[in-house]
Scaffold this active site. Structure first.
Site, PDB file in Angstrom:
ATOM      1  N   GLU A   1       7.960  76.128  88.776  1.00  0.00           N
ATOM      2  CA  GLU A   1       8.637  76.836  87.683  1.00  0.00           C
ATOM      3  C   GLU A   1       7.601  77.636  86.882  1.00  0.00           C
ATOM      4  OE1 GLU A   1      11.737  77.167  86.901  1.00  0.00           O
ATOM      5  OE2 GLU A   1      11.396  78.119  84.954  1.00  0.00           O
TER       6      GLU A   1
ATOM      7  N   ARG B   1      -6.094  74.877  81.083  1.00  0.00           N
ATOM      8  CA  ARG B   1      -7.025  74.960  79.951  1.00  0.00           C
ATOM      9  C   ARG B   1      -8.363  74.326  80.340  1.00  0.00           C
ATOM     10  NH1 ARG B   1      -8.352  70.360  80.133  1.00  0.00           N
ATOM     11  NH2 ARG B   1      -7.510  68.470  79.221  1.00  0.00           N
TER      12      ARG B   1
ATOM     13  N   LYS C   1     -14.528  62.803  73.432  1.00  0.00           N
ATOM     14  CA  LYS C   1     -14.186  61.883  74.520  1.00  0.00           C
ATOM     15  C   LYS C   1     -15.429  61.187  75.074  1.00  0.00           C
ATOM     16  CE  LYS C   1     -10.996  61.614  78.367  1.00  0.00           C
ATOM     17  NZ  LYS C   1      -9.923  62.291  79.069  1.00  0.00           N
TER      18      LYS C   1
ATOM     19  N   ASP D   1     -11.357  65.454  83.268  1.00  0.00           N
ATOM     20  CA  ASP D   1     -10.341  66.406  82.804  1.00  0.00           C
ATOM     21  C   ASP D   1     -10.900  67.533  81.945  1.00  0.00           C
ATOM     22  OD1 ASP D   1     -10.978  64.919  80.590  1.00  0.00           O
ATOM     23  OD2 ASP D   1      -8.921  64.814  79.837  1.00  0.00           O
TER      24      ASP D   1
ATOM     25  N   ARG E   1      -1.602  72.280  84.630  1.00  0.00           N
ATOM     26  CA  ARG E   1      -0.287  71.622  84.567  1.00  0.00           C
ATOM     27  C   ARG E   1       0.704  72.452  85.381  1.00  0.00           C
ATOM     28  NH1 ARG E   1       0.663  70.192  78.791  1.00  0.00           N
ATOM     29  NH2 ARG E   1      -0.759  68.497  79.314  1.00  0.00           N
TER      30      ARG E   1
ATOM     31  N   LYS F   1       4.482  55.298  82.213  1.00  0.00           N
ATOM     32  CA  LYS F   1       3.735  54.580  81.180  1.00  0.00           C
ATOM     33  C   LYS F   1       4.721  53.835  80.273  1.00  0.00           C
ATOM     34  CE  LYS F   1      -0.001  56.416  79.391  1.00  0.00           C
ATOM     35  NZ  LYS F   1      -1.038  57.347  78.879  1.00  0.00           N
TER      36      LYS F   1
ATOM     37  N   HIS G   1      -0.465  62.702  88.329  1.00  0.00           N
ATOM     38  CA  HIS G   1      -1.800  63.236  88.022  1.00  0.00           C
ATOM     39  C   HIS G   1      -2.684  63.145  89.265  1.00  0.00           C
ATOM     40  CE1 HIS G   1      -1.632  62.356  83.380  1.00  0.00           C
ATOM     41  NE2 HIS G   1      -0.558  62.983  83.822  1.00  0.00           N
TER      42      HIS G   1
ATOM     43  N   GLU H   1      -8.345  68.144  86.802  1.00  0.00           N
ATOM     44  CA  GLU H   1      -7.160  67.279  86.716  1.00  0.00           C
ATOM     45  C   GLU H   1      -5.922  68.158  86.864  1.00  0.00           C
ATOM     46  OE1 GLU H   1      -5.838  63.758  83.852  1.00  0.00           O
ATOM     47  OE2 GLU H   1      -5.319  65.714  83.000  1.00  0.00           O
TER      48      GLU H   1
ATOM     49  N   GLU I   1       7.114  64.626  72.695  1.00  0.00           N
ATOM     50  CA  GLU I   1       6.485  63.338  72.356  1.00  0.00           C
ATOM     51  C   GLU I   1       5.105  63.573  71.750  1.00  0.00           C
ATOM     52  OE1 GLU I   1       3.801  59.921  73.061  1.00  0.00           O
ATOM     53  OE2 GLU I   1       3.666  61.893  73.942  1.00  0.00           O
TER      54      GLU I   1
HETATM   55  P1  0O2 Z   1      -4.877  66.967  76.690  1.00  0.00           P
HETATM   56  O1  0O2 Z   1      -4.992  67.785  75.458  1.00  0.00           O
HETATM   57  O2  0O2 Z   1      -3.552  67.157  77.391  1.00  0.00           O
HETATM   58  O3  0O2 Z   1      -6.037  67.095  77.601  1.00  0.00           O
HETATM   59  P2  0O2 Z   1      -7.637  59.584  78.856  1.00  0.00           P
HETATM   60  O4  0O2 Z   1      -6.348  59.614  78.064  1.00  0.00           O
HETATM   61  O5  0O2 Z   1      -7.943  60.925  79.510  1.00  0.00           O
HETATM   62  O6  0O2 Z   1      -8.771  59.028  78.094  1.00  0.00           O
HETATM   63  P3  0O2 Z   1      -7.019  58.784  81.481  1.00  0.00           P
HETATM   64  O7  0O2 Z   1      -6.596  57.462  82.059  1.00  0.00           O
HETATM   65  O8  0O2 Z   1      -8.075  59.515  82.202  1.00  0.00           O
HETATM   66  O9  0O2 Z   1      -7.434  58.550  80.004  1.00  0.00           O
HETATM   67  O10 0O2 Z   1      -5.832  59.730  81.318  1.00  0.00           O
HETATM   68  P4  0O2 Z   1      -4.370  59.781  81.916  1.00  0.00           P
HETATM   69  O11 0O2 Z   1      -3.577  58.588  81.568  1.00  0.00           O
HETATM   70  O12 0O2 Z   1      -4.443  60.119  83.372  1.00  0.00           O
HETATM   71  O13 0O2 Z   1      -3.764  60.978  81.085  1.00  0.00           O
HETATM   72  C1  0O2 Z   1      -4.526  61.990  80.508  1.00  0.00           C
HETATM   73  C2  0O2 Z   1      -3.661  63.171  80.141  1.00  0.00           C
HETATM   74  O14 0O2 Z   1      -2.309  62.969  80.569  1.00  0.00           O
HETATM   75  C3  0O2 Z   1      -3.580  63.401  78.649  1.00  0.00           C
HETATM   76  O15 0O2 Z   1      -4.638  64.213  78.266  1.00  0.00           O
HETATM   77  C4  0O2 Z   1      -2.229  64.091  78.504  1.00  0.00           C
HETATM   78  O16 0O2 Z   1      -2.322  65.459  78.861  1.00  0.00           O
HETATM   79  C5  0O2 Z   1      -1.391  63.388  79.551  1.00  0.00           C
HETATM   80  N1  0O2 Z   1      -0.749  62.180  79.018  1.00  0.00           N
HETATM   81  C6  0O2 Z   1      -1.038  60.891  79.353  1.00  0.00           C
HETATM   82  N2  0O2 Z   1      -0.255  60.034  78.697  1.00  0.00           N
HETATM   83  C7  0O2 Z   1       0.556  60.767  77.919  1.00  0.00           C
HETATM   84  C8  0O2 Z   1       1.608  60.442  76.986  1.00  0.00           C
HETATM   85  O17 0O2 Z   1       1.931  59.282  76.749  1.00  0.00           O
HETATM   86  N3  0O2 Z   1       2.228  61.483  76.364  1.00  0.00           N
HETATM   87  C9  0O2 Z   1       1.885  62.782  76.597  1.00  0.00           C
HETATM   88  N4  0O2 Z   1       2.562  63.733  75.930  1.00  0.00           N
HETATM   89  N5  0O2 Z   1       0.889  63.125  77.456  1.00  0.00           N
HETATM   90  C10 0O2 Z   1       0.232  62.143  78.104  1.00  0.00           C
HETATM   91  P5  0O2 Z   1      -5.269  64.156  76.814  1.00  0.00           P
HETATM   92  O18 0O2 Z   1      -6.737  64.110  76.985  1.00  0.00           O
HETATM   93  O19 0O2 Z   1      -4.643  63.074  76.002  1.00  0.00           O
HETATM   94  O20 0O2 Z   1      -4.859  65.488  76.147  1.00  0.00           O
END
Ligand code: 0O2
Length: 217
Positions: free
Chosen positions: A60, A65, A75, A94, A99, A134, A142, A161, A176
């Site tokens: 779609e 970024r 981080k 990441d 996306r 989750k 992912h 990522e 959310e």
């Molecule tokens: P941004 O601004 O999108 O980059 P981490 O959270 O990265 O420390 P992990 O396990 O590497 O830990 O990450 P995970 O669980 O694979 O998810 C990372 C990204 O997935 C997040 O990036 C969000 O973009 C998205 N995401 C994960 N969980 C949620 C959620 O509950 N709600 C929403 N809206 N997005 C989620 P960042 O870095 O948080 O932000």
């Protein structure tokens, strides 16, 4: 394909160190921008060619970024990766993010399969939050992939990522994110329950749209 991921990360850290010393941090981040551009081209080709062959575009829209330096720094500190955030940044998965928003759940898995089947796309890790959402209801697929970026004097393997999700999943995640940010310090008692109920509604919508799609086909 290759190789030893730890060695690759070490080499990326060496490059980051050199560039930091030379005051060339933007060049270090440029690698991530180029990796995104390569993957975006691959995804656009898949989208257009799949549409031509199957009369259905599985994508779609796509956004991307490069993580902001301040967010990388935060981080690195949060994960306890050291004070030299530039060299530690190579350990993050990441810094580059794409996306991919798809019409249907089946498209999410099809796009992931087609992308990771390509010879120069190395799949390092998969987190399937669609099969196992989750706790708050978040759903998405992912992938951490690594691709070669051909620079003027060397080839760098760069991690990206890739988040794949449906339009309904994307709507839920975007709202959310906004609500969680707004209510960070004062979450209403029923907030979590309402959010996960909304996520179930979004999943139901995905199922109903997929059923309609099947009937039309
Ligand atoms: P941004 O601004 O999108 O980059 P981490 O959270 O990265 O420390 P992990 O396990 O590497 O830990 O990450 P995970 O669980 O694979 O998810 C990372 C990204 O997935 C997040 O990036 C969000 O973009 C998205 N995401 C994960 N969980 C949620 C959620 O509950 N709600 C929403 N809206 N997005 C989620 P960042 O870095 O948080 O932000």
């Amino acid at each position: 394909m290759t190789t030893d991921p730890a060695a690759e990360d070490a080499s990326l850290r060496e490059v980051a160190d050199e560039l930091a010393v030379a005051g060339q941090l933007p060049r270090f981040l440029l690698m991530y921008k180029f990796a995104i551009e390569e993957l975006m081209t691959k995804l656009r080709i898949l989208s257009e060619e799949f549409d031509f062959v199957h009369q259905h575009d599985p994508i779609e829209h796509i956004t991307s970024r490069v993580k902001r330096p301040e967010a990388i720094k935060e981080k690195v500190h949060r994960r306890g990766l050291g004070t030299d955030w530039v060299s530690a940044a190579g350990a993050l998965d990441d810094i580059a993010g794409i996306r991919v928003v798809c019409p249907f759940v089946s498209d999410v898995y099809e796009v992931a399969r087609m992308l990771t089947a390509q010879d120069d796309v190395e799949l390092l890790r998969t987190k399937d939050y669609i099969a196992s959402p989750k706790a708050n209801g978040y759903r998405s697929l992912h992938l951490i992939v690594r691709i070669p970026v051909f620079l003027s004097d060397r080839v760098e393997k760069v991690k990206v990522e890739v988040q794949l999700r449906t339009i309904a999943m994307d709507f839920w995640a975007a709202v959310e994110h906004k609500l969680s940010y707004k209510y960070r310090d004062s979450v209403p008692p029923d907030f979590a329950g309402e959010l996960s109920a909304a996520a179930r509604t979004a999943a139901d919508l995905d199922r109903r749209m997929a059923a309609l799609h099947e009937r039309i086909r």
